[in-house]
Design an enzyme around this catalytic site. Structure first.
Site, PDB file in Angstrom:
ATOM      1  N   PHE A 155     -11.294  -5.785  -5.209  1.00 19.07           N
ATOM      2  CA  PHE A 155     -11.192  -6.475  -3.903  1.00 19.07           C
ATOM      3  C   PHE A 155     -10.544  -5.518  -2.888  1.00 19.07           C
ATOM      4  CE2 PHE A 155     -10.102  -9.492  -7.664  1.00 19.07           C
ATOM      5  CZ  PHE A 155     -11.309 -10.404  -7.301  1.00 19.07           C
ATOM      6  N   CYS A 181      -2.659 -14.533  -2.496  1.00 15.34           N
ATOM      7  CA  CYS A 181      -2.184 -14.810  -1.295  1.00 15.34           C
ATOM      8  C   CYS A 181      -2.250 -16.252  -1.233  1.00 15.34           C
ATOM      9  CB  CYS A 181      -3.011 -13.975  -0.270  1.00 15.34           C
ATOM     10  SG  CYS A 181      -4.846 -14.050  -0.460  1.00 15.34           S
ATOM     11  N   ASP A 207      -6.308  -7.484  -5.909  1.00 12.28           N
ATOM     12  CA  ASP A 207      -5.902  -8.283  -4.426  1.00 12.28           C
ATOM     13  C   ASP A 207      -7.009  -8.929  -4.130  1.00 12.28           C
ATOM     14  OD1 ASP A 207      -4.312  -9.112  -2.448  1.00 12.28           O
ATOM     15  OD2 ASP A 207      -5.201  -6.983  -1.184  1.00 12.28           O
ATOM     16  N   ARG A 264       0.733  -1.336   0.047  1.00 10.82           N
ATOM     17  CA  ARG A 264       0.158  -0.096   0.143  1.00 10.82           C
ATOM     18  C   ARG A 264       0.822   1.145   0.048  1.00 10.82           C
ATOM     19  NH1 ARG A 264      -3.952  -3.269   3.373  1.00 10.82           N
ATOM     20  NH2 ARG A 264      -2.709  -3.086   5.149  1.00 10.82           N
ATOM     21  N   ASP A 273     -15.833  -4.099  -4.071  1.00 16.71           N
ATOM     22  CA  ASP A 273     -15.999  -5.193  -3.351  1.00 16.71           C
ATOM     23  C   ASP A 273     -17.160  -5.886  -3.188  1.00 16.71           C
ATOM     24  OD1 ASP A 273     -13.692  -6.301  -1.152  1.00 16.71           O
ATOM     25  OD2 ASP A 273     -15.577  -7.053  -0.806  1.00 16.71           O
TER      26      ASP A 273
END
Ligand code: SAH
Length: 416
Positions: free
Chosen positions: A246, A362, A322, A230, A268
């Site tokens: 996201f 992730c 993300d 970020r 989102d």
């Protein structure tokens, strides 16, 4: 917090009887090289049946001591290594030392106007299957195995000796939450300190204020692992339009605006997440760039939103992707890579020529090489071969000490 709390006084005491274990040669080698897990299949000898939280002492075939692990008969990860190379008494003092060492590694964050960070990152800080996150004066302790339950009194008194905090909240991971027989009355989201925090918790990350809900939020309330990524976005957002897909509670969006982005769109499909993003914008009205930025939030499926951007011919200078974990196990890796390719393709559709694509994964099951190749392949096929700016990983409060621990990867790239 020093006294024993009612919820914890009901817990069983840890057994003083240890279990002796012998392992296969490859498992011994992996252990010596620092791998923190012993799988059920690599156990060749065991002195007795054990319960979650017993200590397992691992010996080699010449009866020499190798390590001490936390035993969990409910999991294929049968023991998690606490201590290697020499004997030790595993008690509150031992836990306190581990927590103090972990806290020392996070010290530099104080100078960065940051009081939301991961204090203990499980295996990577020598406390396998246990995570502790700090959000200002609230600590969130998350367990991933019932083996920690009988040790919780020791862990919380060690924590009270090593750290100051007002509230301590317990979280249980999804599979542990179902193992009610081993929980002894512990429940996900319960407060272990006398008072439950009132309302949402505010904390700071690199000077930006965020709220978090450690009881109902995703993870322990915030995705702390993306802090440095970020921060990178903040450095190149001046004057830019940014699409954050996201977005959860707007982490990347707030940084982009703070860095001077003129327009930030957050997508989102979780309405509570986008509502929190809107409140996070309000929490930062004292910051001029955030006050001046134009924000829009879309409660929408990410893939649908990106397709819509394409049909509306809507493009941005920066696109951030993300997504959540796509591969839970080995068999889902191919599907996950396809999803990453599809996202890269759709993301590029919403990215102006010369813009910057930021794409993260992730999924620990997906290797960094496969992930980066998938994005490049999708970009080639879209006729926009990427020029890499940087490949990055975790924030420093998420140290990595073993292969499976490295789950986060992120690509920063310019698209022609
Ligand atoms: N970038 C965020 C973290 C993202 S976590 C941060 O810096 O804090 C992944 C997010 O994706 C979650 O908030 C989840 O609600 C959202 N999500 C998962 N699947 C989605 C989908 N198909 N469409 C839109 N959002 C989705």
């Amino acid at each position: 917090m020093t006294e024993t709390l009612p919820a914890l006084s009901q817990l069983p005491s840890p057994s003083s009887q240890r279990i002796a274990l012998r392992l296969t040669k490859p498992a011994e080698r992996a252990l010596k090289q620092g791998h923190p897990w012993v799988f059920d299949q690599s156990i060749t000898g065991q002195s007795r049946e054990g319960s979650p939280g017993d200590l397992a002492v691992i010996f080699d075939d010449k009866r020499r001591f190798l390590a001490i692990g936390l035993y969990d008969p409910t999991s294929a990860i049968r023991a998690r290594i606490l201590q290697k190379g020499r004997q030790a008494v595993i008690d509150a003092n031992w836990f306190e030392e581990k927590i103090k060492t972990a806290a020392g590694l996070r010290k530099p964050l104080d100078k960065q106007d940051t009081n939301g960070y991961r204090l203990v990152h499980g295996e990577n800080d020598g406390l396998p299957g246990l995570v502790i996150d700090r959000y200002a004066d609230t600590l969130v302790l998350k367990l991933y195995t019932p083996a920690w339950v009988p040790r919780l009194n020791d862990v919380t008194s060690a924590l009270a000796a090593a750290q100051s905090f007002n509230h301590l909240i317990l979280r249980l991971n999804r599979s542990l939450n179902k193992q009610t027989g081993h929980l002894h009355g512990l429940t996900d989201g319960m407060t272990l300190t006398p008072q439950t925090p009132e309302g949402l918790i505010l904390f700071k990350e690199n000077g930006i204020t965020f709220e978090c809900d450690p009881i109902n939020g995703q993870k322990t309330g915030f995705f702390l692992d993306q802090r440095e990524n970020r921060e990178r976005v903040r450095t190149f957002s001046k004057g830019k339009s940014v699409l954050n897909v996201f977005s959860y509670t707007g982490g990347f969006s707030l940084y982009a605006a703070d860095g001077g982005a003129t327009e930030v769109v957050s997508v989102d499909f979780s309405a509570p997440a986008t509502q929190a993003a809107l409140r996070n914008i309000q929490h930062n009205q004292h910051r001029e760039n955030i006050r001046n930025a134009k924000f829009e939030t879309l409660d929408q499926d990410a893939f649908e939103a990106l397709k819509q951007m394409k049909t509306q011919n809507r493009q941005f200078d920066v696109v951030i992707l993300d997504p959540p974990m796509f591969a839970q196990n080995q068999s889902q890796i191919e599907t996950a890579l396809n999803a990453y390719r599809q996202l890269a393709h759709l993301g590029l559709g919403a990215l102006k020529r010369g813009g910057i694509l930021v794409q993260a994964s992730c999924s620990s099951r997906v290797s960094a090489d496969d992930f980066f190749s998938a994005i490049h392949q999708a970009a080639q096929e879209s006729g926009r071969p990427l020029k890499e700016i940087e490949r990055t990983g975790h924030a420093p409060d998420h140290p990595i000490t073993y292969k499976e621990g490295a789950y986060l990867k992120c690509l920063f790239a310019a698209a022609p």
